[in-house]
Design a protein around this motif. Structure first.
Motif, PDB file in Angstrom:
ATOM      1  N   ILE A 174     -12.547  -2.270   5.495  1.00  0.00           N
ATOM      2  CA  ILE A 174     -11.601  -3.440   4.846  1.00  0.00           C
ATOM      3  C   ILE A 174     -12.794  -4.390   3.891  1.00  0.00           C
ATOM      4  O   ILE A 174     -13.256  -5.208   5.717  1.00  0.00           O
ATOM      5  N   ARG A 213       0.968  -1.312  -0.085  1.00  0.00           N
ATOM      6  CA  ARG A 213       0.284  -0.189   0.028  1.00  0.00           C
ATOM      7  C   ARG A 213       0.883   1.419  -0.055  1.00  0.00           C
ATOM      8  O   ARG A 213       0.211   1.990  -0.708  1.00  0.00           O
ATOM      9  N   ILE A 268      -8.955   0.720  11.821  1.00  0.00           N
ATOM     10  CA  ILE A 268      -8.858  -0.815  11.169  1.00  0.00           C
ATOM     11  C   ILE A 268     -10.632  -1.174  11.531  1.00  0.00           C
ATOM     12  O   ILE A 268     -10.445  -2.298  12.778  1.00  0.00           O
ATOM     13  N   TRP A 303      -2.500  -2.858   6.378  1.00  0.00           N
ATOM     14  CA  TRP A 303      -2.628  -1.417   7.104  1.00  0.00           C
ATOM     15  C   TRP A 303      -2.346  -0.486   8.405  1.00  0.00           C
ATOM     16  O   TRP A 303      -2.694   0.274   8.645  1.00  0.00           O
ATOM     17  N   GLU A 323     -11.359  -1.621  -0.189  1.00  0.00           N
ATOM     18  CA  GLU A 323     -10.945  -0.740   0.553  1.00  0.00           C
ATOM     19  C   GLU A 323     -11.486   0.679   0.807  1.00  0.00           C
ATOM     20  O   GLU A 323     -11.880   1.422  -0.183  1.00  0.00           O
ATOM     21  N   THR A 324     -11.979   1.175   1.708  1.00  0.00           N
ATOM     22  CA  THR A 324     -12.029   2.745   1.905  1.00  0.00           C
ATOM     23  C   THR A 324     -11.136   3.224   3.137  1.00  0.00           C
ATOM     24  O   THR A 324     -11.125   2.510   3.996  1.00  0.00           O
ATOM     25  N   ILE A 325     -10.405   4.254   2.870  1.00  0.00           N
ATOM     26  CA  ILE A 325      -9.546   4.840   3.361  1.00  0.00           C
ATOM     27  C   ILE A 325     -10.309   6.697   3.580  1.00  0.00           C
ATOM     28  O   ILE A 325     -10.286   7.429   2.581  1.00  0.00           O
ATOM     29  N   SER A 344      -9.179   6.392   8.643  1.00  0.00           N
ATOM     30  CA  SER A 344      -9.813   5.360   9.166  1.00  0.00           C
ATOM     31  C   SER A 344      -9.759   4.462   7.818  1.00  0.00           C
ATOM     32  O   SER A 344      -9.825   4.641   6.606  1.00  0.00           O
ATOM     33  N   CYS A 345      -9.676   2.807   8.397  1.00  0.00           N
ATOM     34  CA  CYS A 345      -9.455   1.575   7.022  1.00  0.00           C
ATOM     35  C   CYS A 345     -10.983   0.603   7.375  1.00  0.00           C
ATOM     36  O   CYS A 345     -10.731   0.309   8.296  1.00  0.00           O
TER      37      CYS A 345
END
Length: 398
Positions: free
Chosen positions: A204, A178, A278, A231, A292-294, A201-202
């Motif tokens: 998954i 990443r 996470i 992450w 994934e949204t980060i 904030s991750c």
């Protein structure tokens, strides 16, 4: 019979639909490699053609899907057919890898592949618990080593690997990708120089793993090592752009006491006020693979990364949108580290120590603890100096 035929047609339709989605996400070349890595039939392998032959100096340890369709793809695209040796305990995987990449025959053992005279670089993509032993062997032989994540599944392994890295001329690189993604590279200039706390904030959506999946074996380190380490490593990398805080409070919440590494939330807060959250969930299988949204907020910068295909960045009234096609999770740049400057190994050591701390918490059903990078590093160095590798995994759970 009719039901079986309908089920078969439904499966074929689903595979075709998935292939079409992958074409849209990854493009033709990468998608076809993914298909070939799954099927490995002579017809499909012949359709790819192995490419030009380069100086053969790479050994591939572990010849599964990731080795064939990801490591192999990026090595072949950049250099041509550069593999000299390969090994996998699963004979069909090793044989098909060797046949496609023009290796006369797979090595009988990993040691034989590593110590072959022609081999200068060793790539390791085997099961997680074997990463450290193979890497230590290759480093002792003076080879350049690329080891997939996780680099270790216990503190004892981490001590062995760190000791080997400090006492060899070989170089060591990790497969945490990443930090090499296009989105993170584009985000870095917007965040460097920030003195205040970071919020990261991750979320998954991960693969569903059945009770018999090899990730579930006790020696493989749980999904914290197998997945969440990505992450945690990303958080350490991003925090290191400025100043990495030393002391952290770690809090865990899970939804199933019998599977504490699935559907789990990990919250870390630093002495400075940084907040890293996470969430790994695996309640159903994502059709296109891990999603994934980060979200990031650091100083005046706000950013949202959508599956490493799109990123939006806000700075005050300014707004920028970045799109990445093919999807760029950083695999290419990470895999090619042995051929150009990679990221500092120290970051990987620190993120691994944090990962192992959280792994120990999950195994012990411990929901709250304190963690210090300096204390964990001192424990690691003391074990290396003593030469006993007797640091305790349970000790790092605080």
């Amino acid at each position: 019979m009719l039901a079986q035929n309908n089920e078969k047609r439904g499966g074929l339709r689903q595979q075709l639909s998935k292939t079409l989605r992958y074409l849209r996400i990854y493009g033709l070349g990468r998608t076809w490699f993914k298909v070939a890595g799954r099927m490995r039939t002579p017809l499909v392998l012949r359709s790819l053609r192995p490419g030009r032959v380069a100086g053969r100096d790479i050994a591939m340890i572990g010849c599964g899907q990731f080795a064939f369709a990801t490591i192999g793809y990026f090595i072949r695209r950049r250099f041509g057919n550069r593999f000299a040796e390969c090994f996998d305990p699963a004979t069909p995987a090793a044989t098909s890898f060797a046949k496609f990449y023009g290796i006369p025959q797979p090595s009988a053992t990993a040691e034989a592949a590593i110590h072959a005279d022609a081999v200068r670089i060793v790539y390791i993509a085997s099961n997680h618990a074997s990463h450290t032993p193979y890497a230590v062997e290759a480093l002792a032989a003076g080879k350049t080593v690329y080891v997939e994540k996780p680099v270790a599944v216990s503190l004892e392994q981490m001590c062995r690997l760190a000791a080997a890295a400090r006492s060899t001329t070989g170089k060591l690189y990790a497969g945490y990708n990443r930090p090499f993604s296009g989105a993170i590279g584009q985000l870095r200039p917007h965040c460097q120089g920030q003195q205040g706390p970071l919020t990261l904030s991750c979320f998954i959506s991960g693969h569903v793993l059945g009770p018999d999946h090899w990730y579930r074996r006790a020696e493989e380190g749980t999904r914290i090592c197998g997945n969440v380490g990505h992450w945690l490593d990303l958080a350490v990398h991003m925090l290191s752009w400025n100043t990495l805080p030393d002391r952290w409070t770690v809090m865990l919440a899970w939804s199933n006491e019998n599977a504490r590494d699935d559907d789990v939330s990990i919250s870390l807060t630093s002495e400075r006020g940084d907040l890293v959250n996470i969430v790994l969930t695996a309640r159903n299988e994502p059709f296109e693979g891990i999603n994934e949204t980060i979200n990031v907020q650091w100083g005046e910068t706000i950013a949202k990364i959508d599956d490493f295909r799109r990123m939006e960045v806000w700075q005050g009234s300014r707004n920028r949108v970045h799109r990445f096609w093919p999807k760029d999770v950083g695999h290419g740049a990470a895999i090619l580290q042995p051929f150009k400057p990679g990221r500092p190994w120290r970051e990987v050591e620190l993120s691994t120590l944090l990962m192992l701390h959280i792994t120990a918490m999950v195994k012990a059903a411990q929901r709250h603890s304190e963690f210090s990078f300096s204390a964990a590093s001192a424990q690691l160095e003391a074990a290396i100096i003593s030469g006993t590798s007797n640091a305790s995994d349970s000790a790092i759970a605080g």
